[in-house]
Scaffold this motif. Structure first.
Motif, PDB file in Angstrom:
ATOM      1  N   VAL A  90      23.491  28.212 -71.537  1.00  0.00           N
ATOM      2  CA  VAL A  90      24.569  28.603 -70.624  1.00  0.00           C
ATOM      3  C   VAL A  90      25.561  27.453 -70.460  1.00  0.00           C
ATOM      4  O   VAL A  90      26.614  27.591 -69.852  1.00  0.00           O
ATOM      5  N   LYS A  91      25.161  26.328 -71.041  1.00  0.00           N
ATOM      6  CA  LYS A  91      25.986  25.135 -70.861  1.00  0.00           C
ATOM      7  C   LYS A  91      27.243  25.186 -71.740  1.00  0.00           C
ATOM      8  O   LYS A  91      27.155  25.467 -72.942  1.00  0.00           O
ATOM      9  N   GLU A  92      28.356  24.893 -71.127  1.00  0.00           N
ATOM     10  CA  GLU A  92      29.619  24.831 -71.894  1.00  0.00           C
ATOM     11  C   GLU A  92      29.745  23.459 -72.547  1.00  0.00           C
ATOM     12  O   GLU A  92      29.491  22.453 -71.891  1.00  0.00           O
ATOM     13  N   ARG A  93      30.103  23.424 -73.770  1.00  0.00           N
ATOM     14  CA  ARG A  93      30.350  22.135 -74.417  1.00  0.00           C
ATOM     15  C   ARG A  93      31.793  22.097 -74.898  1.00  0.00           C
ATOM     16  O   ARG A  93      32.366  23.145 -75.201  1.00  0.00           O
ATOM     17  N   ARG A  94      32.318  20.901 -74.966  1.00  0.00           N
ATOM     18  CA  ARG A  94      33.711  20.781 -75.405  1.00  0.00           C
ATOM     19  C   ARG A  94      33.778  20.051 -76.732  1.00  0.00           C
ATOM     20  O   ARG A  94      33.059  19.068 -76.935  1.00  0.00           O
ATOM     21  N   VAL A  95      34.593  20.548 -77.597  1.00  0.00           N
ATOM     22  CA  VAL A  95      34.769  19.863 -78.885  1.00  0.00           C
ATOM     23  C   VAL A  95      36.255  19.754 -79.204  1.00  0.00           C
ATOM     24  O   VAL A  95      37.063  20.535 -78.704  1.00  0.00           O
ATOM     25  N   ASN A  96      36.561  18.771 -80.020  1.00  0.00           N
ATOM     26  CA  ASN A  96      37.931  18.622 -80.470  1.00  0.00           C
ATOM     27  C   ASN A  96      37.918  18.631 -81.996  1.00  0.00           C
ATOM     28  O   ASN A  96      37.611  17.639 -82.643  1.00  0.00           O
ATOM     29  N   VAL A  97      38.165  19.814 -82.530  1.00  0.00           N
ATOM     30  CA  VAL A  97      38.027  19.991 -83.981  1.00  0.00           C
ATOM     31  C   VAL A  97      39.305  20.566 -84.552  1.00  0.00           C
ATOM     32  O   VAL A  97      39.896  21.485 -83.986  1.00  0.00           O
ATOM     33  N   ARG A  98      39.711  20.027 -85.680  1.00  0.00           N
ATOM     34  CA  ARG A  98      40.864  20.617 -86.355  1.00  0.00           C
ATOM     35  C   ARG A  98      40.316  21.686 -87.316  1.00  0.00           C
ATOM     36  O   ARG A  98      39.416  21.423 -88.107  1.00  0.00           O
TER      37      ARG A  98
END
Ligand SMILES: Nc1ncnc2c1ncn2[C@@H]1O[C@H](COP(=O)(O)OP(=O)(O)OP(=O)(O)O)[C@@H](O)[C@H]1O
Length: 492
Positions: A316-324
């Motif tokens: 349920v955990k939101e994760r953040r990524v920075n991907v092109r």
């Protein structure tokens, strides 16, 4: 006989040594003891040398470590004269030999370095020796023994090791070079036709943007290659480029590959695993065959693209990524939208800019260059080989061309690529117009001539091979070539 005869450089040591009558006897006794003891000492000696990688330099060069080394050496040398000898020399010698190998390889010890070390050590020992001259004499003798023994072993083992090492190195070098060449070749985009030039210009121009790019083209046109080039040109170049092919995995596996899963999320999920979005964080994710992505996953992908957030399967955990994101497809996504198979909103997200790769049949001018590239250095081809390549339709595009050339290389007898070694469908296409399907009008002479000319050409004008293939003598072949006016040039 003077014990130092073999060491001309140290004859002046006599200044320090007073020779007694029983010297020779003592020397032989010492020699024996030395032989038995020296291996023990050698081990310690080398252990120390390893701590002082440039011991030879230190000893001769008067570096600050000299004092420390000097006292260590003295201790060892004294041990030579006094300690018990309890080891088997030969067994040790072989062990010491192995040590030398590692020393030799690590520090490239040479005989010159050793003899410099010997000179340096003796000078150092004699400079401020405070014990009796006898002790000095024995010490120096021990040292010489030690270094002689050492030299013999080093020369043995070092040479073998050096040879093996350099053979290994050159093998390794070659492998690396081949791998590098292959890697360079495999990431090098070939083609100078206008549509490819437009592709290059787009790659350059998109270097500054982080927006998603869609690469469209038939299978084998080089979409992945372009993705790699886009990544290299971007600011993410130093970061990972992670590639996933949606057509290669079933939906549930693809979801966990892309977004990751938590332990116990499904049967077989024995541990949590980050998805490729997380792996590619800070870099580029290339999603190949994005048109194959199922509806649910399209929605999940859209979310990552919109706000960089994702949830692993079973979490349920939101994760953040920075991907092109780079995506590729060989489908017409417009049509897929019409058919309700692809989300329009996702399409607009990934299609900020499209790079269209032309099929190979529309850029035939690039075929010779591509063929030369895939053939690599040292290969030639008969002109018919290239003619066939240039005329074929290449439904599998550049990948099919590369495979066809690989095949011809594998089957080649020498370093010449010949048409017959192309895959049958390609080779046959080249012969279609010459194929012997005698029409009702064709007379026997015409059919004969065509057959001879064709065989002659297939064998690159080689008369012996042509005659063998036709089952006639070489003399008969000469006659037939003349009769039908078939010229050698025609075979080239
Ligand atoms: N312009 C090119 N120059 C050199 N090699 C190329 C070129 N285009 C394609 N290739 C080679 O052809 C092969 C297929 O290329 P690639 O995998 O990039 O095609 P693709 O369009 O992604 O194929 P698919 O849609 O089947 O995944 C690779 O070995 C690639 O190196």
């Amino acid at each position: 006989m003077q014990p130092f005869d073999s060491y001309e450089k140290f004859l002046d040591l006599q200044r320090y040594v007073s020779w007694g009558d029983d010297d020779q006897q003592r020397i032989s006794a010492v020699r024996e003891r030395l032989l038995a003891r020296s291996t023990v000492i050698i081990e310690d000696f080398y252990a120390e040398i390893r701590r002082h990688p440039f011991a030879a330099k230190v000893i001769t060069g008067g570096e600050p470590q000299v004092a420390q080394l000097k006292s260590t050496l003295r201790q060892w040398l004294r041990q030579l004269l006094t300690g018990p000898y309890d080891r088997d020399y030969l067994a040790l010698r072989s062990r010491v030999g192995q040590k030398h190998v590692s020393i030799g390889l690590d520090q490239v010890y040479t005989s010159t370095a050793l003899s410099r070390m010997r000179n340096g050590l003796i000078r150092l020992l004699t400079e401020d020796w405070q014990e009796t001259p006898d002790e000095l004499y024995l010490t120096i003798e021990s040292l010489n023994k030690l270094l002689d023994l050492d030299q013999a072993i080093i020369e043995d083992s070092y040479q073998t090791a050096f040879i093996t090492q350099s053979q290994n190195l050159s093998k390794e070098n070659l492998q690396l070079r081949v791998a590098l060449e292959r890697e360079q070749r495999s990431t090098h985009i070939i083609g100078a036709c206008e549509p490819m030039m437009a592709v290059y210009r787009l790659i350059e121009r998109t270097a500054a943007t982080d927006k998603p790019i869609l690469i469209q083209g038939e299978s084998g046109t080089g979409k992945e290659l372009v993705a790699k080039a886009l990544h290299r040109a971007s600011r993410f170049a130093g970061k990972p480029l992670v590639v996933i092919n949606c057509a290669a995995l079933p939906e549930n596996l693809l979801e966990s590959e892309l977004f990751g899963h938590e332990k116990g999320a499904f049967t077989g999920a024995i541990a949590s695993k980050p998805g490729l979005f997380e792996v590619a964080d800070g870099g580029t994710l290339f999603i190949d065959e994005i048109g194959e992505l199922a509806g649910g996953l399209q929605a999940k992908l859209l979310r990552v693209l919109e706000d960089g957030s994702l949830r692993r399967v079973g979490s349920v955990k939101e994760r953040r990524v920075n991907v092109r994101l780079l995506a590729a497809t060989n489908r017409d996504l417009g049509k897929e939208i019409e058919k309700g198979r692809f989300r329009e909103d996702l399409y607009y997200r990934i299609n900020v800019l499209t790079i269209l790769l032309p099929p190979l049949r529309e850029r035939r001018g690039d075929i010779p260059q591509l063929a030369r590239h895939f053939a690599g250095k040292g290969w030639n081809w008969e002109s018919r080989f290239m003619q066939i390549l240039e005329n074929y339709s290449w439904p599998g595009n550049v990948r099919q061309l590369r495979n066809a050339i690989e095949r011809a290389k594998v089957l080649a007898e020498e370093n010449t690529l010949i048409a017959e070694n192309l895959p049958p469908e390609i080779w046959r296409s080249g012969n279609e117009k010459d194929i012997l399907t005698p029409s009702s009008e064709a007379d026997l002479e015409t059919v004969n001539r065509a057959h001879i000319a064709d065989t002659f050409r297939r064998h690159s004008g080689n008369k012996a091979r042509t005659a063998r293939a036709l089952g006639i003598s070489r003399r008969t072949l000469y006659r037939l070539l003349e009769k039908h006016d078939i010229e050698e040039d025609a075979a080239q």
